[in-house]
Design an enzyme around this catalytic site. Structure first.
Site, mmCIF file in Angstrom:
data_model
loop_
_atom_site.group_PDB
_atom_site.id
_atom_site.type_symbol
_atom_site.label_atom_id
_atom_site.label_comp_id
_atom_site.label_asym_id
_atom_site.label_seq_id
_atom_site.Cartn_x
_atom_site.Cartn_y
_atom_site.Cartn_z
ATOM 1 N N SER A 1 43.607 -17.844 49.502
ATOM 2 C CA SER A 1 44.314 -18.240 48.287
ATOM 3 C C SER A 1 45.639 -17.495 48.269
ATOM 4 O O SER A 1 45.660 -16.264 48.130
ATOM 5 C CB SER A 1 43.502 -17.912 47.036
ATOM 6 O OG SER A 1 44.291 -18.108 45.873
ATOM 7 N N SER B 1 48.238 -17.608 46.111
ATOM 8 C CA SER B 1 48.622 -17.013 44.829
ATOM 9 C C SER B 1 47.827 -15.737 44.571
ATOM 10 O O SER B 1 48.358 -14.751 44.045
ATOM 11 C CB SER B 1 48.412 -18.012 43.688
ATOM 12 O OG SER B 1 47.058 -18.400 43.588
ATOM 13 N N ASP C 1 47.013 -26.877 39.251
ATOM 14 C CA ASP C 1 47.493 -25.542 39.591
ATOM 15 C C ASP C 1 48.827 -25.329 38.895
ATOM 16 O O ASP C 1 49.698 -26.197 38.905
ATOM 17 C CB ASP C 1 47.652 -25.437 41.115
ATOM 18 C CG ASP C 1 47.784 -24.004 41.599
ATOM 19 O OD1 ASP C 1 48.553 -23.243 40.981
ATOM 20 O OD2 ASP C 1 47.138 -23.656 42.597
ATOM 21 N N GLY D 1 50.060 -22.289 47.026
ATOM 22 C CA GLY D 1 50.534 -21.787 48.312
ATOM 23 C C GLY D 1 49.840 -22.423 49.497
ATOM 24 O O GLY D 1 50.477 -22.734 50.521
ATOM 25 N N THR D 2 48.508 -22.633 49.402
ATOM 26 C CA THR D 2 47.813 -23.282 50.508
ATOM 27 C C THR D 2 48.290 -24.725 50.674
ATOM 28 O O THR D 2 48.371 -25.239 51.797
ATOM 29 C CB THR D 2 46.294 -23.253 50.293
ATOM 30 O OG1 THR D 2 45.986 -23.739 48.988
ATOM 31 C CG2 THR D 2 45.746 -21.844 50.443
#
Length: 372
Positions: free
Chosen positions: A85, A87, A262, A267-268
């Site tokens: 993850s 974030s 989100d 980020g992913t």
């Protein structure tokens, strides 16, 4: 549990820095199995109502298994655990350098690098620091965090999906720590902004469920990582005229479990989006500025190439910021009728869904080492 509460570009994350008993395991995967077997109630206590909410993430800081790593990270979502993850890593890095237990004397300005041990492997992180004066002390303040991500690749481009009421739509599927499905927002009649959030969630959940029925996307090396986890709405990629000519920009909205958007661009999802754009020839050395539904941004770039089994993969990096907003001690009152919390249908969906687990990464069926 001792918790430092943050948000990373709007996405909330509780960084658990203390109060977790020793978790056994020779690898981070083994530690996650041990955690799920004996300590999962701690995750539920932290993230379920009334102590948590459906928009909250948690990352548990544990001793690492890999030599040279700063610490090990277990990433807990409300309905799943994920190998990576971004974030949460940005939040954890910020807490390490600017939290209450920060080892200020060991920080290097302008950049401090350390390694996180994760289920997906070792992940290098660069923390950009600037010295600021506070009450007569010069303190290194975190300005941004760059996560040098794991190899990301495309499962396939232009999957055709026929959904009632939407017709035939085209989907790209890629891996960037979780498996993401990308759909052009215009193709399903929505634009990416907060006012369309509920519509994007409804369409995104339909796309995810349909893809899971039709295709079982399986990571070629980590067989327990399978199934689409995130549906991402995208728009066109434009030249970013506000910066240099080596920057491009786009908007993204990621639908994640248990059926919400989100707050960051995810980020992913940025990792996976870079892999898709590279496969299409739309990006090479440029920096990609990705804007979320609330206007926050993550910046992604490709730093190299590699192979993951038969797939050509990129090595992505993502830069973002985090802010600490509170410190808390989370415990349990012996008389509390909800020791592990509860989930109301107005926020978590119908009972049959909110009680279930999203099986995107479920190592319960893995065997522990002999003599465990």
């Amino acid at each position: 549990m001792s918790v430092v509460a943050c948000h990373a570009e709007g996405e909330a994350c509780d960084v658990v820095v203390g109060g977790i008993p020793h978790v056994r395991g020779q690898t981070m995967l083994h530690k996650q199995i041990e955690f799920m077997s004996h300590h999962e109630w701690r995750r539920d206590q932290l993230l379920n109502e009334p102590r948590g909410r459906c928009g909250l993430n948690a990352v548990f800081l544990l001793p690492p298994c890999s030599l040279g790593a700063k610490c090990g990270l277990l990433f807990a979502k409300n309905d799943e655990y994920v190998p990576v993850s971004v974030s949460s890593m940005i939040a954890a890095a910020h807490v390490i350098v600017n939290g209450p237990d920060a080892e200020i004397d060991r920080l290097k300005i302008p950049t401090t690098r350390f390694t996180f041990d994760t289920i997906a492997g070792a992940v290098d992180v660069d923390v950009n620091l600037k010295r600021e004066s506070s009450n007569g002390f010069n303190i290194p303040k975190c300005q941004a965090v760059t996560v040098h991500g794991i190899p990301s690749f495309v499962f396939g481009l232009d999957y055709e999906l026929d959904l009632y009421g939407l017709g035939q739509i085209s989907i790209d599927v890629a891996y960037g720590g979780v498996i993401c499905a990308f759909v052009d927002a215009d193709s399903v009649g929505v634009s990416i902004h907060d006012g369309n959030g509920q519509k994007m969630i409804e369409i995104g959940e339909r796309i995810k469920n349909a893809l899971r029925e039709l295709h079982d996307f399986v990571h070629p090396v980590q067989a327990d990582l399978h199934g689409v986890s995130t549906v991402v709405f995208t728009d066109r990629v434009d030249r970013d005229n506000s910066g240099s000519n080596t920057r491009k920009k786009t908007n993204m909205a990621a639908v994640i479990s248990p059926g919400r958007l989100d707050r960051s661009p995810s980020g992913t999802a940025v990792f996976a989006r870079l892999a898709v754009l590279y496969a299409r020839g739309d990006i090479s050395k440029e920096t990609l500025s990705c804007q979320s539904i609330i206007g926050t941004r993550l910046y992604g770039r490709i730093r190299g190439k590699t192979m993951v089994d038969k797939y050509e993969a990129i090595l992505p990096s993502v830069t973002g910021r985090a802010w600490i907003h509170s410190l808390k001690q989370v415990g349990m009152n012996p008389g509390d009728p909800f020791p592990e919390g509860f989930r109301g249908a107005d926020q978590w969906g119908p009972d049959e869904y909110k009680r279930g687990r999203t099986v995107t990464y479920d190592p319960h069926n893995l065997e522990l080492p002999s003599g465990w």
